[in-house]
Design a protein around this motif. Structure first.
Motif: not given
Ligand code: ADP
Ligand code: DP6
Ligand code: CO
Length: 331
Positions: A194, A197-199, A201-202, A250
């Protein structure tokens, strides 16, 4: 009754010197960039897979307790991959034990899925080359692709499923140790999956990582080939901090490092000042691993124990073996 054998496999965690952080393909677990690691000789995972035609679902036992949660579902999804390959519809009993902490940033998913891949392939009579086994383990957890091999291993990012595998890397005349300061053995608040993925995406810093990581990987391969421990250490510590920098950017931010992690980083810098070449690396968790040469390992461990007192545990590891199937009996 099934004629399939049961199989037990043992695998060890690996710690990346050049990190994997971010997927290009979530389903196939293809990484954005390549990575390079050292497989250890502590904190083994031992996994037994026993296919049984009487079962109506996979039954997963983790550290002696039957589990029915997200971790169990990940195991079942992974076994589906193996069953698809051989055309089997037989469910299995899976017994797995981690000697080390689980989900604490000490690579339990690497040893866990390398052991599961080898045991399942054997139990379902799926014959694989080491490279194919690495690709299979990758589908459970990216870092598991590297635990198929002992010592130093490189995971090539590749273009597709076939070209994204790990393989051993020869290191010229290097005898290293990894001293682990286990300051929190409990489960991390946010999984590696998770968080990365957040890194991706953001984090506005992620493009910087995509630019830098292949350069770090190339430099690390050169340092390994030359047996240049100092260069290896410098790259290891810098690459870990770069990874943590991407996740601090992030939204919401991901911060795995704890106050004690930073105290250890200061102590490692002090060790270097005193002439002991030691370099820190941190994964998705607060625990710090210190790369040093074998003959300095006890001095490093003493320094960390003196610093931490009762706060944690210090474990000295060296290069360990690749995954092996240690038993295959009829069930
Ligand atoms: P870590 O830093 O320990 O690798 P991750 O967040 O990457 O932490 O992965 C932890 C997850 O890996 C667990 O929640 C579980 O799903 C899986 N895992 C750990 N050990 C095993 C095992 N022995 N068998 C199967 N899956 C495992
Ligand atoms: C920080 O392999 O645990 O340890 O592929 O989603 O299961 P998934 O993630 P995982 O990520 C490891 C991240 C790391 C760096 C590394 O081991 O290279
Ligand atoms: Co992991």
């Amino acid at each position: 009754m099934t004629l399939l054998p049961c199989a037990t496999a043992i695998a060890y965690p690996n710690i990346a010197l050049i990190k994997y952080w971010g997927k290009r393909d979530e389903a196939l677990i293809l990484p954005m960039t390549g990575s390079l690691s050292l497989t250890l000789d502590v904190h083994a995972t031992t996994t037994t897979v026993s296919p049984d035609a009487r079962l109506s679902a996979d039954a997963v036992e983790f550290n002696g307790t039957l589990i029915d949660d997200a971790a169990a579902r990940k195991v079942a999804v992974f076994l589906d991959l193996v069953r698809q390959r051989v055309g089997s519809r037989v469910f299995a009993r899976v017994r797995t034990r981690n000697d080390g902490p689980t989900a604490a940033g000490l690579a339990s998913s690497a040893s866990g899925f390398a052991a599961l891949a080898a045991a399942a392939a054997h139990a379902y009579a799926l014959e694989l080359t080491p490279r194919e086994l690495s690709r299979l383990a990758r589908r459970g957890s990216g870092s598991a692709s590297r635990s198929v091999f002992g010592g130093f291993a490189i995971w090539h990012a590749g273009q597709d499923d076939a070209s994204s595998f790990a393989e051993p890397v020869q290191a010229a005349s290097l005898d290293v140790a990894m001293v682990m300061a286990v300051i929190q053995a409990g489960q991390k608040a946010i999984s590696s999956r998770v968080a990365m993925r957040r890194t991706v995406e953001t984090s506005p810093f992620y493009p910087g990582w995509l630019h830098q990581n292949p350069l770090d990987l190339e430099a690390m391969q050169q340092a390994l080939a030359a047996g240049d421990f100092t260069r290896m250490g410098e790259l290891t510590e810098a690459n870990a901090l770069r990874m943590h920098a991407t996740m601090l950017g992030a939204m919401p931010p991901v911060r795995y490092l704890a106050p004690d992690s930073l105290r250890i980083l200061d102590e490692v810098a002090a060790l270097r000042q005193r002439g002991v070449p030691a370099y820190a690396t941190m994964d998705a968790g607060p625990n710090v691993k210190v790369l040093c040469q074998r003959h300095d390992a006890l001095a490093v461990a003493d320094a960390l124990r003196a610093l931490l007192g009762d706060v944690g545990r210090v474990v000295v590891a060296h290069a360990g073996p690749g995954v092996r199937v240690c038993e295959a009996e009829g069930s």
